[in-house]
Structures are given as structure tokens and as C-alpha cells.
Design a protein around this motif. Structure first.
Motif, PDB file in Angstrom:
ATOM      1  N   LYS A 329      51.006  55.991 157.155  1.00  0.00           N
ATOM      2  CA  LYS A 329      50.067  54.877 157.023  1.00  0.00           C
ATOM      3  C   LYS A 329      49.905  54.113 158.332  1.00  0.00           C
ATOM      4  N   LYS A 479      56.549  41.205 149.113  1.00  0.00           N
ATOM      5  CA  LYS A 479      55.782  42.310 148.520  1.00  0.00           C
ATOM      6  C   LYS A 479      55.045  41.837 147.280  1.00  0.00           C
ATOM      7  N   GLY A 482      51.912  39.870 147.999  1.00  0.00           N
ATOM      8  CA  GLY A 482      50.855  40.564 148.716  1.00  0.00           C
ATOM      9  C   GLY A 482      50.918  40.406 150.224  1.00  0.00           C
ATOM     10  N   ASP A 485      50.963  43.891 152.201  1.00  0.00           N
ATOM     11  CA  ASP A 485      49.892  44.878 152.014  1.00  0.00           C
ATOM     12  C   ASP A 485      49.524  45.542 153.334  1.00  0.00           C
ATOM     13  N   ASP A 486      49.668  44.794 154.429  1.00  0.00           N
ATOM     14  CA  ASP A 486      49.489  45.366 155.764  1.00  0.00           C
ATOM     15  C   ASP A 486      50.689  46.265 156.051  1.00  0.00           C
ATOM     16  N   TYR A 490      54.819  45.454 156.316  1.00  0.00           N
ATOM     17  CA  TYR A 490      55.810  46.049 155.415  1.00  0.00           C
ATOM     18  C   TYR A 490      56.845  46.827 156.215  1.00  0.00           C
TER      19      TYR A 490
END
Length: 605
Positions: A329, A479, A482, A485-486, A490
Motif C-alpha cells: 500500500k 485506528k 480513522g 486510514d492513511d 498506520y
């Protein structure tokens, strides 16, 4: 990254007191009886509170800087000389008397709240006395904390000791006037340590030496301890301005400057050359037992170093498995263990050019959390959280940290960010760092604890496993809000969690398994991708054996208790109520916390 009280106080006897041992818990003393009166009979209740207050005041006068760091400014004009062998012996004699008096109070006559106070006071005294045989006073200075550098950082009036009124100016003057005697005692202690083969590792003293050299100046006016006079409030009366200016110039020029020069010269010419080349506490006389006592203090458990080492290795493997999923990711396709090294080399994760740009990110995050945290917490501190930059003197060796609000509400809690070079300040770990050091981490716990109706020894005390365990658990809440979310943020969270797991490995490795400093640095580089910070972190653990263990051990317990409660209660489980249960009685040893959560689960059913 740590709560400043723990950094300053780790080696101090008072801090040893408030890092609790588990042995009394194992005896079952902490379990409340089935039929407990809800109002304590006056004699037992009054005797306990009187003893608790006398104990705290004695401890605060013994280590008044600890009181200042913890938000209690009543002793700001005192420095104490706790490292003097005679005073140390007197203090331990006093603690034995307190322990004997505690045993005369009938615990069965106390209510639930007082029983918690009784148990924790007993643990603190037991832990204090357990540390008496270890000569920590022969190691009065290291690169992470020392009385001269701490007082120098107070000089600006923005840290734990306020310097804004005439009374506060006089208090700071009184405190620094006592510093030469402390310095001479520290030099005498280090010379005795050299004779006994009890010294700090040479590597950490070489790192710390520049701090002490910077304290030396050519004139009183150019000395950091003269700083308050450069900030004299215009509102002060002319007579006060003249008196304070003369007094500071005389104290700094005639007393402090010679003492600071003596210290710097001694460290450079005598102490550093004589320091040991070994790494861990285990290399010192009786070092294995010394380290085990530190481990018990830091974790409030009976875990052995080898057990903690194994937990650390297991956690490292678990987190690296999550890197397998996260890496692609971020655009990374290599092995999971290499992700931190890859991220550390990516320019896009170092976007800052100025300190203000770094601070702007934290200020924005602070505003976002103000909207999200009320959904998770019903128990919120009244004290505000301020965001400040670490003073220049200590930036080179400091970590981002938190300092407590003043107990009287006159000063907010502070998150201190350490920005040596904005261009090298990584962005990926900023969210998780603020959750830990700011809110809902240290600020929600420490500030709230000062607002609860607790005796002073608990209001201004604590233990490492709960304090740092809560802050590390608080990071995981990002987490659910939110905030992770990047993928980059994380990663920062996982990498910081990996740091805490790695600490279990290297701390026990160095102090119990014979690892060298170089082995630790290499392991941290390979596991975390750390470069220069691998050295800084390793030397921190060398200076504070065991301190870094409380984070992961404490957070694992809180996560375990949350999972237990959620499973047992199902739809009845409330996260805000769980958090209120964990924080609502202030700091507890982990076994007492577990008993409390189990009682809450039973009551909810």
C-alpha cells in the motif's frame, strides 16, 4: 518517547518507590473482602491518610525535583541531597518506620477506596526497601537526566518549575544556590563508584559530556542559570528587580560557575576515562539482582528478563507480519522486515523545512481529537494540553515527551516535541506519537489523576507499567477513530509499536543476556530501520535499565482486559465505561487493575 516524570525520576529513590512490586499482590492482600463497610471507621481511615501524607511529604522533601516534575510546586525552593549516603540511610530508616506503622492499621476496617490506598502504599514502601541494597546513588549523572541539566532547563520558566512571580524567582534562586553542594556530592559519589567498579558505561557518558560543558560560561550574564533575569517582568517593583539581579549575578558568578566548571572538568578528565566499557547493568557487582529489581519495578510483575525477551521476540514477529500487508500500500514490494528501512529512506516522508511546520501538524491533530475523543471517553480531564518545542539545551539527547500540569491548575499539561532538524523529522509517526504523549495518552491519565480525590502520594505518583502501558494502548485507538486510514500513518503506528516490542528484546538483551551496545544498535537498525536514533535509543536503555519494559507489558495487559470484557459482556460492553474503569482510580499495579476490571465485568452481567 516518554512521560517526563519517568525519565527524570527513573534513577531516583522516590521513583523507585512509585514503580511497584507484585509480591504483595501474590499474597492476596489486594483482594477486597466480600462485606466491606462503605464508610471507613474514623480511626483507621484517619490513621491511613495521615501516614500517607507524611510519607509523601517525606519523599517529596527527599527528592523535591520529582515533586516539581509531577506538578507539585510546593517544594520548588528545595533541591535536596538524596545522593548523600548519610541522608539516603536516614530516608530508608524513615521508610521502614512508615512500613511498620502501616502494619498497625487494620485493613479490614477500611472501605474499598482506602484499601486501594493501603495496598499501594504498602507496595511502594516494599519496593523502596527492596532497592536499598543497590547503590544507585553512585550513578548520579547520565546523558538522559541529571540535576544540573534539569535545573538549567527550568531557567526559561516554561517547564515544570514556573518562574514568573517574585516568589517564584526567589524559589528558583534558592534551588540553584543549593546546586554546588549537589555537584560536589555527585563528584564524591562518582569517585567512590570508580573505586568500587560501579560506573556508567563510557559510551553514554561520552554522549552526555557536551551537555555539562555547555553549562560552563565565561560570565554570569552568559550563563543559562542567569536566564530568569533576562526575562524580569516589567511589573516587578524596582527594588525587587535590583535585589534579584544582584542576587542572581552573585549566586551564578561566585557559586555556580566554579561548581559547573569543576563538574565538567571532572567528567572529562577523570570520570569518562574511568568508566566501564561494558554495556549492561548485569556487568556490575550484584548486577543480575539489581536488574531483576528494576524489571519488577518497571512492570509491576514477577516476570523474569528471559520471559520478557521471549515476549518481545514474539511481538516483533507479529507486527512484522502486518508489514507484509501494509508494504504494498506504500509502494514497497520487498521483505516485511525491510519496510522500516525503506520508509526511512523515502524523501516524501520528510516534508518539513521549519519547526513551525512540524508544530502546525500537531496543532491540527489536537483539534481533530477534540471532536473524536468524546465518543470514546466520558471521563475527561479539565486541564488543557499545550504544545511546545523542547528547549535547545536538551534537544540532542531528549525524546518527545509529556510533562504534567501543575496540581493547582496554574499550568497546563505540555507535549514537548523534539525537533533538532526539521528536514529529518519524519511525518509517519506523528499521529501515533501525539496519541501517546498527548491525548488520550499521558494527558488523559496524568492530568485526570491530579483531579481525582486521591492522596498526594498517588496524585503525584504512579508506576511505569500503567503509565506507559496506558499511553501505548491509547495509540491503538487511532485506528478506531480513522486516524490511520492513511497507510503512512498506520505504518508509523505499527513501527512505534514495533519499537516497544524491540525494547523488550534489547533492554533484556543488554542487561541480562550480555548483549553489547553495538549488538543493540545493529538489531534496532535491522528491525526498525533506525539510523542515528538507534544509538540514542540504545544509550537511553543503557542509562535506564528496565524503564522501557513497562510500555509493552502494560499495554498488552490493558488490551487483554478490554478483549476479556468485550467477550464477556457482548452487547452490554461500553468502551467509554471500560476506559472510565481503567482510569477512574488513577494508577494501579497491573494485578490490581485486572482485579478491578474483573469486578466491573461481574457487576455488568
Amino acid at each position: 518517547m516518554t512521560y517526563r516524570r519517568n525519565t527524570l525520576a527513573t534513577l531516583a529513590p522516590l521513583a523507585a518507590a512509585v514503580m511497584l512490586a507484585l509480591a504483595p499482590l501474590a499474597s492476596g492482600a489486594a483482594a477486597p473482602a466480600a462485606a466491606v463497610p462503605q464508610v471507613s471507621p474514623a480511626p483507621a481511615h484517619k490513621a491511613l491518610l495521615a501516614l500517607a501524607d507524611q510519607y509523601y511529604d517525606a519523599a517529596a522533601r527527599f527528592e523535591p525535583i520529582n515533586a516539581t516534575e509531577n506538578g507539585d510546586n510546593r517544594f520548588d525552593d528545595q533541591l535536596g541531597l538524596s545522593i548523600a549516603p548519610a541522608k539516603r540511610a536516614q530516608q530508608f530508616k524513615l521508610y521502614r518506620q512508615f512500613a511498620a506503622r502501616l502494619k498497625t492499621i487494620k485493613r479490614a476496617q477500611l472501605d474499598n477506596g482506602d484499601r486501594i490506598n493501603y495496598d499501594i502504599l504498602g507496595y511502594e514502601l516494599n519496593q523502596l526497601l527492596a532497592m536499598e541494597k543497590f547503590p544507585e546513588h553512585l550513578l548520579p549523572i547520565n546523558q538522559m537526566d541529571s540535576v544540573p541539566v534539569t535545573l538549567a532547563n527550568y531557567a526559561g520558566g516554561e517547564a515544570s518549575q514556573p518562574i514568573g512571580t517574585v516568589k517564584e524567582y526567589d524559589a528558583y534562586l534558592s534551588r540553584i544556590s543549593q546546586l554546588p553542594a549537589w555537584i560536589d556530592q555527585a563528584i564524591a559519589n562518582m569517585r567512590e563508584g570508580m573505586k568500587q567498579g560501579i560506573t556508567e558505561p563510557k559510551a553514554i557518558m561520552e554522549s552526555g559530556l557536551p551537555q555539562f560543558q555547555k553549562l560552563v560560561s565565561a560570565t554570569p550574564e552568559s550563563n543559562i542559570f542567569y536566564t530568569p533575569i533576562t526575562k524580569l517582568p516589567a511589573a516587578f517593583a524596582d527594588a525587587d528587580k535590583q535585589r534579584l539581579t544582584a542576587a542572581y549575578r552573585k549566586t551564578v558568578g561566585e557559586q555556580l560557575m566554579p561548581a559547573l566548571a569543576r563538574l565538567a572538568t571532572f567528567l572529562e578528565k577523570e570520570y569518562v576515562p574511568a568508566c566501564r566499557t561494558t554495556t549492561g547493568l548485569g556487568a556490575l557487582p550484584n548486577g543480575a539482582a539489581w536488574y531483576q529489581a528494576r524489571v519488577a519495578s518497571a512492570t509491576t510483575t514477577s516476570l523474569k528478563p528471559d520471559e520478557i525477551h521471549a515476549i518481545g521476540l514474539k511481538e516483533v514477529a507479529r507486527i512484522q507480519a502486518q508489514f507484509e500487508v501494509l508494504g504494498p500500500k506504500l509502494g514497497y514490494t520487498g521483505p516485511a522486515s525491510g519496510l522500516p528501512v525503506w520508509v526511512a529512506a523515502q524523501p516524501k516522508f520528510y516534508p518539513f523545512k521549519t519547526e513551525d511546520e512540524v508544530q502546525a501538524v500537531y496543532r491540527k491533530l489536537n483539534d481533530v481529537l477534540d471532536t473524536k475523543l468524546p465518543l470514546m471517553f466520558t471521563l475527561l480531564p479539565k486541564a488543557k494540553l499545550d504544545l511546545r518545542l523542547e528547549p535547545e539545551l536538551s534537544r540532542a539527547t531528549a525524546s518527545d515527551h509529556y510533562t504534567a500540569p501543575a496540581g493547582d491548575g496554574s499550568r497546563p499539561g505540555v507535549f514537548w516535541s523534539v525537533v533538532n532538524d526539521p528536514a529529518k523529522y519524519g511525518s509517519t509517526g506523528m499521529t501515533t506519537l501525539f496519541l501517546h504523549e498527548g491525548k488520550p495518552g499521558h494527558h488523559f491519565h496524568i492530568a485526570l489523576m491530579q483531579e481525582l480525590n486521591l492522596p498526594n502520594f498517588r496524585k503525584y505518583g504512579g508506576n511505569n507499567a500503567f503509565t506507559e502501558g496506558w499511553a501505548l494502548y491509547a495509540e491503538t485507538l487511532g485506528k478506531e477513530m480513522g486516524l490511520f486510514d492513511d497507510p503512512a500513518q498506520y505504518f508509523g503506528h505499527l513501527n512505534d509499536e514495533l519499537l516497544r516490542a524491540t525494547r523488550l528484546v534489547v533492554d533484556t538483551g543488554m542487561h541480562a543476556q550480555g548483549w553489547t551496545r553495538e549488538q543493540s544498535i545493529q538489531y534496532m537498525h535491522d528491525t526498525l530501520g533506525y539510523d542515528n536514533s538507534a544509538k540514542t535509543e540504545t544509550e537511553r536503555y543503557m542509562a535506564w535499565p528496565g524503564q522501557a519494559l513497562g510500555y509493552k507489558i502494560g499495554s498488552l495487559k490493558i488490551v487483554e482486559l478490554r478483549q476479556r470484557a468485550a467477550k464477556a459482556l457482548g452487547d452490554k460492553f461500553s468502551l467509554p465505561k471500560f476506559h472510565a474503569v481503567v482510569l477512574g482510580d488513577g494508577t494501579l499495579p497491573l494485578a490490581l487493575l485486572e482485579e478491578k476490571v474483573d469486578r466491573w465485568i461481574a457487576s455488568q452481567k
